[in-house]
Enzyme design. Structure first.
Site, mmCIF file in Angstrom:
data_model
loop_
_atom_site.group_PDB
_atom_site.id
_atom_site.type_symbol
_atom_site.label_atom_id
_atom_site.label_comp_id
_atom_site.label_asym_id
_atom_site.label_seq_id
_atom_site.Cartn_x
_atom_site.Cartn_y
_atom_site.Cartn_z
ATOM 1 N N SER A 10 12.319 11.048 63.092
ATOM 2 C CA SER A 10 12.550 11.834 62.179
ATOM 3 C C SER A 10 13.664 11.571 61.324
ATOM 4 O O SER A 10 13.527 11.911 60.243
ATOM 5 C CB SER A 10 13.148 13.209 63.306
ATOM 6 O OG SER A 10 11.900 13.658 63.931
ATOM 7 N N HIS A 47 11.340 32.535 57.751
ATOM 8 C CA HIS A 47 10.145 31.899 57.315
ATOM 9 C C HIS A 47 9.861 30.539 57.579
ATOM 10 O O HIS A 47 10.463 29.473 56.756
ATOM 11 C CB HIS A 47 10.140 32.206 55.688
ATOM 12 C CG HIS A 47 10.649 33.391 55.149
ATOM 13 N ND1 HIS A 47 9.581 34.701 55.358
ATOM 14 C CD2 HIS A 47 11.654 34.049 54.946
ATOM 15 C CE1 HIS A 47 10.435 35.811 54.927
ATOM 16 N NE2 HIS A 47 11.439 35.529 54.746
ATOM 17 N N GLU A 49 6.548 20.679 60.858
ATOM 18 C CA GLU A 49 5.695 19.889 59.702
ATOM 19 C C GLU A 49 4.422 20.722 59.825
ATOM 20 O O GLU A 49 3.399 20.122 59.689
ATOM 21 C CB GLU A 49 5.765 18.337 60.011
ATOM 22 C CG GLU A 49 6.838 17.724 60.042
ATOM 23 C CD GLU A 49 7.657 17.868 58.644
ATOM 24 O OE1 GLU A 49 7.208 18.272 57.714
ATOM 25 O OE2 GLU A 49 8.851 17.343 58.699
ATOM 26 N N ARG A 81 4.498 1.060 92.259
ATOM 27 C CA ARG A 81 5.065 2.135 93.243
ATOM 28 C C ARG A 81 3.742 2.136 94.368
ATOM 29 O O ARG A 81 2.781 2.431 94.254
ATOM 30 C CB ARG A 81 4.915 3.522 92.441
ATOM 31 C CG ARG A 81 5.200 4.731 93.465
ATOM 32 C CD ARG A 81 6.392 4.703 94.133
ATOM 33 N NE ARG A 81 6.699 6.043 94.713
ATOM 34 C CZ ARG A 81 7.764 6.338 95.202
ATOM 35 N NH1 ARG A 81 8.732 5.524 95.410
ATOM 36 N NH2 ARG A 81 8.103 7.648 95.859
ATOM 37 N N ALA A 83 5.169 13.518 55.026
ATOM 38 C CA ALA A 83 6.021 13.347 56.415
ATOM 39 C C ALA A 83 5.081 13.462 57.582
ATOM 40 O O ALA A 83 5.077 12.969 58.512
ATOM 41 C CB ALA A 83 7.163 14.630 56.339
ATOM 42 N N THR A 138 2.496 23.902 62.578
ATOM 43 C CA THR A 138 2.166 24.098 64.016
ATOM 44 C C THR A 138 0.831 23.646 64.030
ATOM 45 O O THR A 138 -0.161 23.302 63.089
ATOM 46 C CB THR A 138 2.315 25.459 64.151
ATOM 47 O OG1 THR A 138 1.366 26.258 63.614
ATOM 48 C CG2 THR A 138 3.849 25.948 64.297
#
Length: 387
Positions: free
Chosen positions: A94, A139, A366, A271, A245, A368
């Site tokens: 970011s 907004h 950027e 594991r 972006a 939804t």
């Protein structure tokens, strides 16, 4: 990426330069970020200015732009850099994305030559930090309804309003502010030390904690006429910056997903439960296989979009396809990885929950997922469902 996860042998499809850039960023993240990022996240702080200078020294800030000290790298190389940065943490990507693809890109594409010379060289080195003020408290997904206003006062502009959820704002030297005027939406390069500009850091975030986020208040901020970005006219200008972006997010989100899956694969093969590694159980292998397939599909999509961008053929709706798919699948991978790690999945000793929390924000900012669904829907039907 481990050889096991490169199911389709994508690495040879990259150029030598693209691989070199990817590897340089990967080493930087391994050496400079991984030893500290869990603490940064837990403490809700990050040495952003220091990191910006280190990123600038490697040419990562505005790396896909040309001139003014920018590297002029390919879109694919920039995407690979975003992927490696977000494998460290979404907050790091970011920082680079907002600096280069929003603030710098807006000035580079729409600014005057004087504005470019003033800001871009120092932003490329990380000496100056930029932010991008479009989103407002009331907004978000509907920027056309922005309340921030700019009015002429003699030969000056007066800006009044506020912006919210602005990455880098509390440490920024310059903000690209978008405001409504009598002539429509316009952009302004606003030095953050201008009287009337205040920035407040947003605390108590449960996501993107290794990122500096703030609110900007504009109280009759007086700017000279030449603060306006002369090439930016209408809402299409800031939306084009968002497309830049979003492209980085298409790649970056896969970095977070890959880091989760690599961590989980290593964990599952070591594991032991019921006398054998949990990776040897059918249900675990089914989860791992499904996640690896989605990861490599996302990488194919990102690479295809990058090649389109380098051929100057990439459309905004295609970027929406990438953002919608890759972030959604990256978040699903992070959540599924958490189930394999069990209780360890919520521990800060492992990066999985941190990535999952970060991706919740990446899913929203950027644009939804719902917004990108509507963009794709409009492309399919020719009908806008936004209003």
């Amino acid at each position: 990426m481990t050889a096991a996860l490169d199911l389709l042998d994508l690495d040879p499809s990259l150029t030598d330069e693209e691989r070199q850039i990817r590897d340089v960023v990967r080493h930087l993240v391994d050496d400079r970020v991984r030893p500290h990022v869990a603490d940064w996240y837990e403490q809700g702080r990050v040495p952003a200015r220091e990191l910006a200078r280190e990123f600038g020294a490697l040419g990562l800030l505005g790396m896909h732009l040309t001139g003014y000290g920018c590297a002029g790298a390919s879109a694919v190389a920039y995407g690979l850099a975003c992927q490696e940065l977000e494998a460290g943490d979404s907050g790091l990507r970011s920082l680079v994305s907002v600096q280069g693809s929003l603030a710098m890109y807006a000035i580079w594409r729409y600014g005057s030559e004087e504005q470019k010379q003033r800001w871009l060289p120092s932003m490329a080195t990380g000496e100056a930090i930029g932010c991008f003020g479009l989103t407002e408290p009331d907004h978000g997904s509907d920027p056309a309804s922005m309340a921030t206003r700019a009015r002429r006062d003699g030969g000056d502009w007066l800006l009044t309003g506020g912006k919210m959820w602005i990455t880098n704002a509390p440490i920024a030297d310059v903000a690209v502010i978008w405001a409504r005027t009598d002539e429509g939406v316009r952009g302004f390069a606003v030095p953050m030390d201008t009287p009337g500009v205040t920035a407040r850091e947003i605390h108590r975030k449960m996501s993107l904690r290794a990122s500096v986020t703030g609110e900007i208040a504009l109280d009759d901020v007086r700017l000279p006429a030449d603060a306006q970005l002369p090439g930016a006219s209408g809402l299409k200008a800031p939306l084009s910056c968002l497309t830049e972006a979003r492209y980085g997010i298409v790649w970056g989100s896969l970095g977070a997903a890959r880091d989760c899956l690599e961590t989980t694969l290593a964990y599952a093969t070591t594991r032991t439960q019921f006398g054998r590694p949990i990776a040897g159980f059918q249900l675990t292998q089914a989860k791992l296989a499904d996640m690896a397939v989605e990861l490599v599909k996302g990488q194919l999509l990102a690479l295809h979009l990058g090649r389109l961008a380098d051929a100057d053929r990439l459309r905004p709706d295609q970027v929406s396809v990438g953002k919608l798919n890759n972030v959604r699948e990256a978040l699903a991978i992070a959540r599924q990885c958490r189930t394999i790690l069990g209780a360890n999945g919520v521990s800060g000793e492992y990066p999985v929950m941190r990535h999952a929390n970060n991706l919740e924000s990446v899913l929203t900012y950027e644009g939804t997922s719902e917004i990108h669904q509507l963009v794709v829907g409009q492309r399919l039907t020719g009908l806008s469902a936004f209003a």
